[in-house]
Design an enzyme around this catalytic site. Structure first.
Site, PDB file in Angstrom:
ATOM      1  N   GLY A  25     -28.694  37.362 -10.299  1.00 27.82           N
ATOM      2  CA  GLY A  25     -28.111  38.501 -11.011  1.00 27.82           C
ATOM      3  C   GLY A  25     -29.160  39.447 -11.572  1.00 27.82           C
ATOM      4  N   LEU A  27     -30.112  40.310 -14.704  1.00 29.60           N
ATOM      5  CA  LEU A  27     -31.061  39.790 -15.700  1.00 29.60           C
ATOM      6  C   LEU A  27     -31.800  38.557 -15.168  1.00 29.60           C
ATOM      7  CD1 LEU A  27     -32.325  39.659 -18.523  1.00 29.60           C
ATOM      8  CD2 LEU A  27     -30.326  38.364 -19.288  1.00 29.60           C
ATOM      9  N   ASP A  59     -21.817  26.018  -8.176  1.00 30.18           N
ATOM     10  CA  ASP A  59     -20.606  26.582  -8.779  1.00 30.18           C
ATOM     11  C   ASP A  59     -20.516  26.026 -10.199  1.00 30.18           C
ATOM     12  OD1 ASP A  59     -18.165  27.341  -9.668  1.00 30.18           O
ATOM     13  OD2 ASP A  59     -17.037  26.586  -7.929  1.00 30.18           O
ATOM     14  N   ALA A  83     -22.534  34.710 -15.706  1.00 28.49           N
ATOM     15  CA  ALA A  83     -21.308  35.059 -16.443  1.00 28.49           C
ATOM     16  C   ALA A  83     -20.535  36.079 -15.621  1.00 28.49           C
ATOM     17  CB  ALA A  83     -21.660  35.686 -17.796  1.00 28.49           C
ATOM     18  N   THR A 124     -23.865  38.666 -25.921  1.00 31.21           N
ATOM     19  CA  THR A 124     -23.738  40.123 -25.902  1.00 31.21           C
ATOM     20  C   THR A 124     -23.443  40.708 -27.274  1.00 31.21           C
ATOM     21  OG1 THR A 124     -22.283  41.888 -25.087  1.00 31.21           O
ATOM     22  CG2 THR A 124     -21.312  39.732 -25.234  1.00 31.21           C
ATOM     23  N   ASP A 125     -23.779  41.999 -27.434  1.00 27.09           N
ATOM     24  CA  ASP A 125     -23.410  42.710 -28.670  1.00 27.09           C
ATOM     25  C   ASP A 125     -21.896  42.919 -28.761  1.00 27.09           C
ATOM     26  OD1 ASP A 125     -23.327  44.520 -26.564  1.00 27.09           O
ATOM     27  OD2 ASP A 125     -24.277  46.168 -27.663  1.00 27.09           O
ATOM     28  N   TYR A 149     -13.780  40.310 -22.511  1.00 28.14           N
ATOM     29  CA  TYR A 149     -15.161  39.952 -22.184  1.00 28.14           C
ATOM     30  C   TYR A 149     -15.902  39.476 -23.442  1.00 28.14           C
ATOM     31  CZ  TYR A 149     -20.163  40.639 -21.451  1.00 28.14           C
ATOM     32  OH  TYR A 149     -21.523  40.462 -21.425  1.00 28.14           O
ATOM     33  N   LYS A 153     -17.286  35.653 -24.335  1.00 31.89           N
ATOM     34  CA  LYS A 153     -18.713  35.391 -24.599  1.00 31.89           C
ATOM     35  C   LYS A 153     -18.883  34.748 -25.980  1.00 31.89           C
ATOM     36  CE  LYS A 153     -21.858  36.241 -22.444  1.00 31.89           C
ATOM     37  NZ  LYS A 153     -22.574  35.414 -21.446  1.00 31.89           N
TER      38      LYS A 153
HETATM   39  N1  LIG Z   1     -25.878  43.516 -17.870  1.00 36.08           N
HETATM   40  C1  LIG Z   1     -25.689  43.869 -19.131  1.00 36.08           C
HETATM   41  O1  LIG Z   1     -25.691  45.077 -19.476  1.00 36.08           O
HETATM   42  C2  LIG Z   1     -25.495  42.816 -20.181  1.00 36.08           C
HETATM   43  C3  LIG Z   1     -25.349  43.201 -21.522  1.00 36.08           C
HETATM   44  C4  LIG Z   1     -25.213  42.229 -22.515  1.00 36.08           C
HETATM   45  C5  LIG Z   1     -25.203  40.894 -22.164  1.00 36.08           C
HETATM   46  N2  LIG Z   1     -25.307  40.540 -20.851  1.00 36.08           N
HETATM   47  C6  LIG Z   1     -25.262  39.110 -20.516  1.00 36.08           C
HETATM   48  O2  LIG Z   1     -26.410  38.834 -19.740  1.00 36.08           O
HETATM   49  C7  LIG Z   1     -26.125  37.800 -18.797  1.00 36.08           C
HETATM   50  C8  LIG Z   1     -26.603  38.228 -17.421  1.00 36.08           C
HETATM   51  O3  LIG Z   1     -25.866  39.371 -17.000  1.00 36.08           O
HETATM   52  P1  LIG Z   1     -26.200  40.118 -15.640  1.00 36.08           P
HETATM   53  O4  LIG Z   1     -26.101  41.570 -15.910  1.00 36.08           O
HETATM   54  O5  LIG Z   1     -27.451  39.586 -15.029  1.00 36.08           O
HETATM   55  O6  LIG Z   1     -24.959  39.678 -14.741  1.00 36.08           O
HETATM   56  P2  LIG Z   1     -24.805  39.781 -13.150  1.00 36.08           P
HETATM   57  O7  LIG Z   1     -25.833  40.681 -12.561  1.00 36.08           O
HETATM   58  O8  LIG Z   1     -23.366  40.123 -12.914  1.00 36.08           O
HETATM   59  O9  LIG Z   1     -25.103  38.309 -12.654  1.00 36.08           O
HETATM   60  C9  LIG Z   1     -24.184  37.300 -12.875  1.00 36.08           C
HETATM   61  C10 LIG Z   1     -24.713  36.020 -12.286  1.00 36.08           C
HETATM   62  O10 LIG Z   1     -23.750  34.992 -12.488  1.00 36.08           O
HETATM   63  C11 LIG Z   1     -23.599  34.256 -11.274  1.00 36.08           C
HETATM   64  N3  LIG Z   1     -22.253  33.663 -11.216  1.00 36.08           N
HETATM   65  C12 LIG Z   1     -21.076  34.304 -11.337  1.00 36.08           C
HETATM   66  N4  LIG Z   1     -20.056  33.418 -11.180  1.00 36.08           N
HETATM   67  C13 LIG Z   1     -20.619  32.192 -10.966  1.00 36.08           C
HETATM   68  C14 LIG Z   1     -20.125  30.866 -10.736  1.00 36.08           C
HETATM   69  N5  LIG Z   1     -18.810  30.578 -10.697  1.00 36.08           N
HETATM   70  N6  LIG Z   1     -21.005  29.853 -10.562  1.00 36.08           N
HETATM   71  C15 LIG Z   1     -22.333  30.103 -10.572  1.00 36.08           C
HETATM   72  N7  LIG Z   1     -22.865  31.336 -10.793  1.00 36.08           N
HETATM   73  C16 LIG Z   1     -22.021  32.364 -10.979  1.00 36.08           C
HETATM   74  C17 LIG Z   1     -23.827  35.288 -10.208  1.00 36.08           C
HETATM   75  O11 LIG Z   1     -24.178  34.641  -8.990  1.00 36.08           O
HETATM   76  P3  LIG Z   1     -23.909  35.364  -7.548  1.00 36.08           P
HETATM   77  O12 LIG Z   1     -24.113  36.831  -7.753  1.00 36.08           O
HETATM   78  O13 LIG Z   1     -24.918  34.712  -6.648  1.00 36.08           O
HETATM   79  O14 LIG Z   1     -22.499  35.035  -7.193  1.00 36.08           O
HETATM   80  C18 LIG Z   1     -24.982  36.095 -10.789  1.00 36.08           C
HETATM   81  O15 LIG Z   1     -26.217  35.481 -10.524  1.00 36.08           O
HETATM   82  C19 LIG Z   1     -24.632  37.524 -18.913  1.00 36.08           C
HETATM   83  O16 LIG Z   1     -24.442  36.380 -19.690  1.00 36.08           O
HETATM   84  C20 LIG Z   1     -24.078  38.734 -19.644  1.00 36.08           C
HETATM   85  O17 LIG Z   1     -22.934  38.403 -20.407  1.00 36.08           O
HETATM   86  C21 LIG Z   1     -25.465  41.454 -19.861  1.00 36.08           C
END
Ligand SMILES: NC(=O)c1ccc[n+]([C@@H]2O[C@H](COP(=O)([O-])OP(=O)(O)OC[C@H]3O[C@@H](n4cnc5c(N)ncnc54)[C@H](OP(=O)(O)O)[C@@H]3O)[C@@H](O)[C@H]2O)c1
Length: 330
Positions: A25, A27, A59, A83, A124-125, A149, A153
């Site tokens: 993903g 991050l 998974d 997530a 998250t915020d 969401y 979280k």
């Molecule tokens: N992005 C933001 O702006 C933001 C802001 C605040 C907090 N966050 C938090 O930061 C964290 C990372 O976010 P991100 O932006 O990197 O998210 P992302 O790009 O959507 O990545 C989500 C990851 O979760 C994996 N995933 C989803 N369903 C799954 C399952 N059933 N089993 C195993 N893996 C699974 C995905 O794997 P695949 O893609 O390989 O399926 C992917 O690697 C999250 O906890 C999010 O709540 C993000």
């Protein structure tokens, strides 16, 4: 310190293994880089995008698969990035979202606690209501998510902390809250900030008129900075003699404050060198009928991290984008 103690401490430092969930993903990829750069043994898990990578397909809604991954990798630290983090997608699939955002971190926390593994849970915020006048939020401030969401979280945070408490391993479960993220992306749609580059380009190229939110305040934070903080938190908690007295909830945020309209203006005028006069600021705020209500201002205080002596400085928003654009052009 006797020489053999020094060596065994240094051996420990050199043999550290981290397991990053959500490594495919937005991050997770930077968290992998941050630990690799600092000479850790790094393992990652992904799900739909693992093909062609060295990551394990796990998974996370299946406890047996989590157990197998932990027992194969034997990490000292897990950084849990996986997530469903798109508020609109969460609303369309509440059950699937609870499985990945609440049940999965609970299983992971239980299994990590049994094995005395440090777990950093990325949150998250959006756990806060963001009502005008409330920010900045300290880590122990009253929560009050405005959408599913944020609620899932927050439930995930409670699940993680409860499992470590129940196992008598408090101090090994840590929550790290972050705001909206930007950074290196495979596709701009991966980030609610990066995608604004596409809006600016489209408005410029097609003469499209776009309304852009000019109400909610956002603090875009770079994934590379968050990843570095994850590493620093891991080291701090692993090495602490009095780990149980360290805070359970930490928050990291840039101090750069923009509305989405202001981000478009900065990206257009200061980075891409184009006018954004076709993008119109929208100050109406949430549509009360919309199912996903977004908070106004969730500015996170970084006080707890600063008290731990962890560097909370961040990259300059415009500077990062200018560098990224240069890399993109070459
Ligand atoms: N992005 C933001 O702006 C933001 C802001 C605040 C907090 N966050 C938090 O930061 C964290 C990372 O976010 P991100 O932006 O990197 O998210 P992302 O790009 O959507 O990545 C989500 C990851 O979760 C994996 N995933 C989803 N369903 C799954 C399952 N059933 N089993 C195993 N893996 C699974 C995905 O794997 P695949 O893609 O390989 O399926 C992917 O690697 C999250 O906890 C999010 O709540 C993000």
């Amino acid at each position: 310190m006797p020489n053999h103690t020094l060596h065994s401490k240094m051996d420990d430092m050199n043999n550290r293994t981290v397991l990053v969930t959500g490594a495919t993903g937005f991050l997770g990829r930077q968290v992998i880089n941050a630990f690799e750069y600092r000479q850790w043994t790094v393992k990652g898990t992904g799900f739909s995008r693992v093909e062609g990578t060295s990551f394990l397909k796990v998974d996370l809604s299946d406890e047996g698969q989590i157990k197998k991954a932990l027992d194969e990798c034997k990490p000292q630290v897990v950084v849990h990035c996986a997530a469903n983090r798109f508020p609109d997608k969460c609303d369309k699939d509440p059950e699937g979202t609870r499985a990945i955002n609440v049940a999965a971190p609970r299983s992971l926390a239980k299994l990590c606690a049994e094995r005395s593994i440090l777990l950093i849970y990325i949150s998250t915020d959006y756990v806060f209501s963001g009502k005008p006048g409330e920010a900045p939020y300290e880590a122990d401030a009253q929560t009050g998510p405005t959408n599913l969401y944020g609620q899932t979280k927050l439930d995930g945070e409670h699940a993680v902390l409860d499992e470590f408490k129940a196992a008598g391993k408090e101090g090994l479960g840590v929550v790290l809250r972050v705001p909206v993220l930007y950074g290196p992306a495979e596709r701009n749609e991966e980030s609610a900030v990066n995608v604004l580059m596409d809006f600016v380009s489209k408005a410029q190229a097609n003469g499209m008129k776009i309304k852009m939110d000019h109400w909610a305040l956002r603090y875009p934070t770079n994934t590379e900075d968050v990843a570095r903080v994850c590493h620093d938190v891991a080291v701090k908690y692993l090495e602490a003699q009095d780990r149980a007295s360290l805070p359970r909830i930490l928050q990291f945020s840039s101090e750069d404050r923009f509305t989405k309209y202001e981000i478009c203006k900065v990206l257009g005028e200061e980075v891409m060198g184009v006018s954004i006069d076709r993008i119109k600021p929208n100050t109406e705020g949430n549509d009360p009928k919309a199912s996903v209500q977004r908070p106004y201002d969730c500015h996170l205080s970084t006080r707890a991290l600063r008290h731990l002596g962890i560097d909370v400085s961040t990259q300059d928003f415009v500077g990062w984008w200018r560098r990224d654009m240069r890399a993109f052009r070459h």
